[in-house]
Design a protein around this motif. Structure first.
Motif, PDB file in Angstrom:
ATOM      1  N   ASN A   1       0.556  11.457   1.019  1.00  0.00           N
ATOM      2  CA  ASN A   1       0.357   9.911   0.523  1.00  0.00           C
ATOM      3  C   ASN A   1       0.541   9.242   1.741  1.00  0.00           C
ATOM      4  OD1 ASN A   1       0.708   7.912  -0.957  1.00  0.00           O
ATOM      5  ND2 ASN A   1       2.624   8.585  -2.240  1.00  0.00           N
ATOM      6  N   LYS A   2      -0.615   8.734   1.912  1.00  0.00           N
ATOM      7  CA  LYS A   2      -0.962   7.966   3.220  1.00  0.00           C
ATOM      8  C   LYS A   2      -0.140   6.677   2.807  1.00  0.00           C
ATOM      9  CE  LYS A   2      -5.368   9.945   3.876  1.00  0.00           C
ATOM     10  NZ  LYS A   2      -6.643   9.996   4.318  1.00  0.00           N
ATOM     11  N   GLU A   3       0.043   5.959   1.565  1.00  0.00           N
ATOM     12  CA  GLU A   3       0.475   4.769   1.329  1.00  0.00           C
ATOM     13  C   GLU A   3       1.774   4.731   1.752  1.00  0.00           C
ATOM     14  OE1 GLU A   3      -0.753   4.345  -2.465  1.00  0.00           O
ATOM     15  OE2 GLU A   3      -2.776   4.323  -2.015  1.00  0.00           O
ATOM     16  N   GLU A   4       2.490   5.558   1.403  1.00  0.00           N
ATOM     17  CA  GLU A   4       4.025   5.708   1.687  1.00  0.00           C
ATOM     18  C   GLU A   4       4.590   6.095   2.707  1.00  0.00           C
ATOM     19  OE1 GLU A   4       6.085   7.607  -1.692  1.00  0.00           O
ATOM     20  OE2 GLU A   4       4.699   6.761  -3.268  1.00  0.00           O
ATOM     21  N   LYS A   5       3.724   6.813   3.774  1.00  0.00           N
ATOM     22  CA  LYS A   5       3.979   7.236   4.765  1.00  0.00           C
ATOM     23  C   LYS A   5       4.904   8.336   4.881  1.00  0.00           C
ATOM     24  CE  LYS A   5       2.022   3.445   7.388  1.00  0.00           C
ATOM     25  NZ  LYS A   5       2.243   2.432   8.420  1.00  0.00           N
ATOM     26  N   SER A   6       5.009   8.944   3.809  1.00  0.00           N
ATOM     27  CA  SER A   6       6.154  10.088   3.858  1.00  0.00           C
ATOM     28  C   SER A   6       5.408  11.269   4.351  1.00  0.00           C
ATOM     29  CB  SER A   6       6.824  10.340   2.622  1.00  0.00           C
ATOM     30  OG  SER A   6       5.769  10.451   1.392  1.00  0.00           O
TER      31      SER A   6
END
Length: 177
Positions: free
Chosen positions: A112-117
């Motif tokens: 998940n690129k958006e949450e940077k997790s």
């Protein structure tokens, strides 16, 4: 288990028949009733020689043992020992075969690129790779139109991965080399 007796050149006593019956029934603990096991025991007397031949047949099983002695009861025990040893050996081979089956775990990982997790395992699958040669694996990969194929190399008995390269050729990953 069905046991059949044949007697040649002598009339057996009831004690001998019952002794043989109880002794050979011990083989039933090694065999499944679904395999419909049959035991054919041939008793023969030639002068002072007491000969016993036993043939055990079941589904995917055919073993035999012969013994010769001066005492019929001793011959029964010796033949039984030989049959038990053969059945045990076959059972151990089957157990080893099932125990050594290699299982592979395949995870589908989602980034998940958006949450940077970190990566998240979305799905897990377990399967047993089929044994085949490298050539067979390449043909299978071509036919299935996958990017890679995990298989059990029949020659080295190790798990290998064959994949399709960008230039159209195949690559092979053998972690045991």
């Amino acid at each position: 288990m069905q046991i059949k007796f044949n007697f040649k050149n002598f009339e057996p006593s009831d004690h001998l028949k019952s002794y043989a019956q109880t002794r050979f029934e011990k083989l039933a603990k090694y065999l499944s009733k679904n395999d419909s096991p049959e035991l054919q025991v041939n008793f023969e007397v030639e002068k002072y020689r007491h000969i016993i031949e036993a043939i055990l047949t079941a589904k995917n099983l055919h073993i035999s043992a012969t013994e010769e002695n001066e005492d019929m009861y001793a011959s029964i025990d010796l033949v039984l020992d030989k049959l038990e040893a053969q059945v045990r050996k076959i059972r151990e081979k089957i157990k080893d075969r099932h125990k050594n089956k290699t299982k592979v775990r395949m995870d589908i990982i989602k980034f998940n690129k958006e949450e940077k997790s970190g990566p998240i395992i979305e799905k897990t699958d377990h399967f047993e790779p089929k044994p085949m040669s490298v050539e067979e694996a390449a043909l299978q990969l071509e036919a299935l139109k996958y990017e890679f194929l995990v298989f059990l190399n029949a020659e080295s008995e190790r798990v290998n991965v064959i994949y399709k390269r960008k230039d159209g050729n195949f690559g092979l990953i053998d972690p045991g080399m």
